[in-house]
Write an enzyme that holds these catalytic residues in place. Structure first.
Site, mmCIF file in Angstrom:
data_model
loop_
_atom_site.group_PDB
_atom_site.id
_atom_site.type_symbol
_atom_site.label_atom_id
_atom_site.label_comp_id
_atom_site.label_asym_id
_atom_site.label_seq_id
_atom_site.Cartn_x
_atom_site.Cartn_y
_atom_site.Cartn_z
ATOM 1 N N GLY A 11 35.671 29.671 54.740
ATOM 2 C CA GLY A 11 34.466 30.226 54.124
ATOM 3 C C GLY A 11 33.247 30.000 55.001
ATOM 4 O O GLY A 11 32.883 28.856 55.288
ATOM 5 N N GLU A 171 16.903 40.046 38.504
ATOM 6 C CA GLU A 171 16.411 40.641 39.755
ATOM 7 C C GLU A 171 16.774 42.122 39.838
ATOM 8 O O GLU A 171 15.951 42.964 40.196
ATOM 9 C CB GLU A 171 17.048 39.940 40.959
ATOM 10 N N ALA A 316 22.843 28.123 45.981
ATOM 11 C CA ALA A 316 22.857 27.907 47.420
ATOM 12 C C ALA A 316 22.476 26.467 47.819
ATOM 13 O O ALA A 316 23.153 25.871 48.675
ATOM 14 C CB ALA A 316 21.946 28.927 48.103
HETATM 15 C C1 LIG Z 1 23.737 38.492 44.006
HETATM 16 C C2 LIG Z 1 23.591 36.980 44.102
HETATM 17 C C3 LIG Z 1 22.325 36.415 44.073
HETATM 18 C C4 LIG Z 1 22.171 35.041 44.188
HETATM 19 N N1 LIG Z 1 20.907 34.507 44.173
HETATM 20 C C5 LIG Z 1 20.738 33.184 44.355
HETATM 21 C C6 LIG Z 1 19.435 32.621 44.447
HETATM 22 O O1 LIG Z 1 18.428 33.321 44.320
HETATM 23 N N2 LIG Z 1 19.315 31.276 44.649
HETATM 24 C C7 LIG Z 1 20.432 30.480 44.792
HETATM 25 O O2 LIG Z 1 20.293 29.279 45.023
HETATM 26 N N3 LIG Z 1 21.669 30.977 44.707
HETATM 27 C C8 LIG Z 1 21.857 32.308 44.498
HETATM 28 N N4 LIG Z 1 23.119 32.834 44.437
HETATM 29 C C9 LIG Z 1 24.274 31.912 44.502
HETATM 30 C C10 LIG Z 1 24.568 31.513 45.937
HETATM 31 O O3 LIG Z 1 24.631 32.652 46.754
HETATM 32 C C11 LIG Z 1 25.893 30.757 45.952
HETATM 33 O O4 LIG Z 1 25.753 29.611 45.154
HETATM 34 C C12 LIG Z 1 26.269 30.341 47.370
HETATM 35 O O5 LIG Z 1 26.490 31.484 48.160
HETATM 36 C C13 LIG Z 1 27.513 29.468 47.354
HETATM 37 O O6 LIG Z 1 27.838 29.137 48.670
HETATM 38 P P1 LIG Z 1 29.375 28.899 49.054
HETATM 39 O O7 LIG Z 1 29.370 28.474 50.478
HETATM 40 O O8 LIG Z 1 30.026 28.048 48.048
HETATM 41 O O9 LIG Z 1 30.048 30.342 48.913
HETATM 42 P P2 LIG Z 1 29.679 31.739 49.580
HETATM 43 O O10 LIG Z 1 28.321 31.721 50.167
HETATM 44 O O11 LIG Z 1 29.984 32.756 48.535
HETATM 45 O O12 LIG Z 1 30.734 31.887 50.770
HETATM 46 C C14 LIG Z 1 32.106 31.948 50.520
HETATM 47 C C15 LIG Z 1 32.771 32.539 51.747
HETATM 48 O O13 LIG Z 1 34.163 32.329 51.633
HETATM 49 C C16 LIG Z 1 34.841 33.475 52.079
HETATM 50 N N5 LIG Z 1 36.168 33.476 51.440
HETATM 51 C C17 LIG Z 1 36.442 33.437 50.118
HETATM 52 N N6 LIG Z 1 37.770 33.398 49.897
HETATM 53 C C18 LIG Z 1 38.348 33.410 51.128
HETATM 54 C C19 LIG Z 1 39.700 33.387 51.565
HETATM 55 N N7 LIG Z 1 40.716 33.326 50.700
HETATM 56 N N8 LIG Z 1 39.944 33.418 52.895
HETATM 57 C C20 LIG Z 1 38.920 33.493 53.787
HETATM 58 N N9 LIG Z 1 37.631 33.503 53.423
HETATM 59 C C21 LIG Z 1 37.344 33.457 52.116
HETATM 60 C C22 LIG Z 1 33.961 34.613 51.639
HETATM 61 O O14 LIG Z 1 34.198 35.795 52.401
HETATM 62 C C23 LIG Z 1 32.561 34.042 51.873
HETATM 63 O O15 LIG Z 1 32.056 34.350 53.148
HETATM 64 C C24 LIG Z 1 23.309 34.215 44.311
HETATM 65 C C25 LIG Z 1 24.580 34.786 44.331
HETATM 66 C C26 LIG Z 1 24.728 36.158 44.236
HETATM 67 C C27 LIG Z 1 26.101 36.780 44.254
#
Ligand SMILES: Cc1cc2nc3c(=O)[nH]c(=O)nc-3n(C[C@H](O)[C@H](O)[C@H](O)COP(=O)(O)OP(=O)(O)OC[C@H]3O[C@@H](n4cnc5c(N)ncnc54)[C@H](O)[C@@H]3O)c2cc1C
Length: 423
Positions: A11, A171, A316
């Site tokens: 990820g 939003e 995030a």
């Molecule tokens: C539309 C939207 C708006 C948001 N707005 C806010 C905000 O304003 N403020 C805030 O704090 N948070 C916000 N969030 C939440 C925030 O984006 C997430 O909490 C954050 O991205 C989580 O980070 P992460 O690293 O856990 O996962 P992510 O950033 O989602 O990254 C996960 C990665 O894993 C990869 N992946 C998944 N499964 C697999 C697999 N099986 N094999 C290979 N790769 C894989 C995906 O492709 C992705 O790139 C928002 C989310 C969304 C969807």
């Protein structure tokens, strides 16, 4: 010579990138695996969906982030399962990779609560493809409405239903109201902006659940002033290509957007450890999983708790702080040093509603309006990866603020007449 420690990060989102940043330029051999070639700044995705920003403004190739770090490799591929004992992960194409340490940072996906067929009609907003598909639906509907004569025929194309009133739903509804009631309408000579309807449909009793009542009421009031009809306590019971049923009401529209509820990536099931009801993995206080101190789960994929025992939200800053922690923990362990348990520092939360409208709660200090919106804008620019993206987003916002115009209004995947077949 001893071979270097191998760390695999699955990820390249907020969590994964933050682990890699701590481990860059060390002796540790790091591989970032992602099924997409880019890191996506999800908090600004709704601006791609509403034609304010281009996809390239909110996404950056993962390998370009680490091009100057010789110890970090990037692999494009989808992980389908993990063998904890053998320390290997398996890819969709059946190849595999071995690790000493594994960090699962696979984020989350939309949860249609057992109604997966709704997904085709009500896209969620999780990827560039989703954002473009929503953008094209909105633009295409406006094109159709502009060509129809009777108000009755036009009505479904000028109706928008956003399901779920969390930050993303708020939003989206606010941005659509800005488009539909104001910004672009001067370009559609045969559409009366007063005839557009934007519905924000929420199953719970308030918008922005998780925020204080005063901020949630303020957000609802702002939305209503912008022309959004907020419907609370209305669980959606059916979604088809051209209608949504919520409570006793049927909304006729092909413009349906899903922003209700998330669940974790199914690949976590192969870890065979306890998960909560949305699939998040219960982790130890150092973010490792039970009995496997070399396997960590972070960000949206993890169920970890704050100091009062409540689960940390899927945001995030949580993923960023957890990624930083796990990077340090792996580095310390490789140097024979110990690391204290993870603890989250809550720096506050904010949500934007529209132009010069936002709500913020920074360490108990609650405020809204222009000040909250400016702070929101500043923080989002700051956390974007790459100078080019920061500069471009800043420039687009200034242009948009001064002109009210949305720049990215291209329909590329449909030709006119398609709606007759696909709805
Ligand atoms: C539309 C939207 C708006 C948001 N707005 C806010 C905000 O304003 N403020 C805030 O704090 N948070 C916000 N969030 C939440 C925030 O984006 C997430 O909490 C954050 O991205 C989580 O980070 P992460 O690293 O856990 O996962 P992510 O950033 O989602 O990254 C996960 C990665 O894993 C990869 N992946 C998944 N499964 C697999 C697999 N099986 N094999 C290979 N790769 C894989 C995906 O492709 C992705 O790139 C928002 C989310 C969304 C969807």
């Amino acid at each position: 010579m001893k071979s270097p420690i191998k760390v695999i990060i699955v990820g390249g989102g907020f969590g994964g990138i933050s682990v890699a940043k701590i481990l860059k330029n060390t002796e540790i051999d790091v591989t970032i695996v992602d099924r997409r070639n880019h890191h996506l700044f999800q908090p600004l995705l709704y601006q791609v969906a509403t034609a304010a920003l281009s996809p390239g403004d909110v996404a950056v190739p993962i390998r370009s982030i680490f091009s100057s770090s010789n110890n970090i490799k990037t692999v494009l591929g989808e992980v389908t399962s993990i063998d904890k004992q053998e320390k290997r992960l398996l890819f969709k194409d059946r190849s595999d990779l071995g690790f000493d340490y594994l960090v699962m940072a696979t984020g989350s996906q939309y949860n249609y609560f057992g109604n997966d067929q709704w997904k085709n009609h009500a896209p969620g907003l999780k990827s560039i493809d989703d954002a473009i598909s929503i953008r094209e639906r909105i633009l295409y509907s406006l094109e159709i409405a502009d060509q129809l004569e009777s108000e009755e025929e036009k009505k479904p194309y000028l109706t928008y239903a956003v399901i779920g009133a969390g930050p993303t739903g708020v939003e989206m509804a606010g941005a659509i109201a800005e488009i539909a009631k104001r910004n672009m309408m001067r370009d559609y000579k045969n559409i009366d902006p007063d005839k557009t309807d934007v519905f924000l449909i929420e199953a719970g009793p308030k918008v922005l659940n998780g925020y204080s009542d005063s901020l949630s009421e303020k957000a609802q009031q702002d939305l209503e002033e912008m022309g959004v009809t907020v419907l609370l306590n209305q669980p959606v019971s059916d979604v088809t290509a051209d209608k949504v049923t919520a409570g006793d009401t049927i909304f006729h529209t092909p413009n349906i957007i899903w922003a209700a509820g998330v669940q974790s990536s199914p690949v976590l099931d192969s870890l065979s450890v306890d998960q909560d009801k949305t699939g998040r993995v219960y982790v130890n206080n150092d973010l490792s999983i039970e009995d496997y101190p070399n396997i960590f789960v972070i960000g949206d994929a993890a169920h970890s708790k704050d100091s009062s025992g409540d689960p940390l939200p899927a945001l995030a800053p949580v993923a960023l702080q957890q990624g930083k922690y796990v990077g340090k923990k792996i580095k310390n362990t490789s140097e024979g040093k110990s690391t204290r348990a993870f603890s989250y520092t809550d720096k506050g939360s904010m949500a934007t509603i529209g132009r010069a409208k936002a709500v913020a709660d920074i360490k108990g200090f609650k405020f809204s309006g222009l000040a909250a919106w400016l702070l929101w804008s500043l923080i989002h620019i700051f956390f974007l990866i790459g100078f080019r993206n920061r500069f471009r987003v800043f420039a687009e916002w200034i242009w948009h603020y001064l002109t009210f115009k949305r720049g990215v209004r291209i329909i590329s995947s449909r030709t006119f007449g398609e709606h007759r077949d696909s709805g």
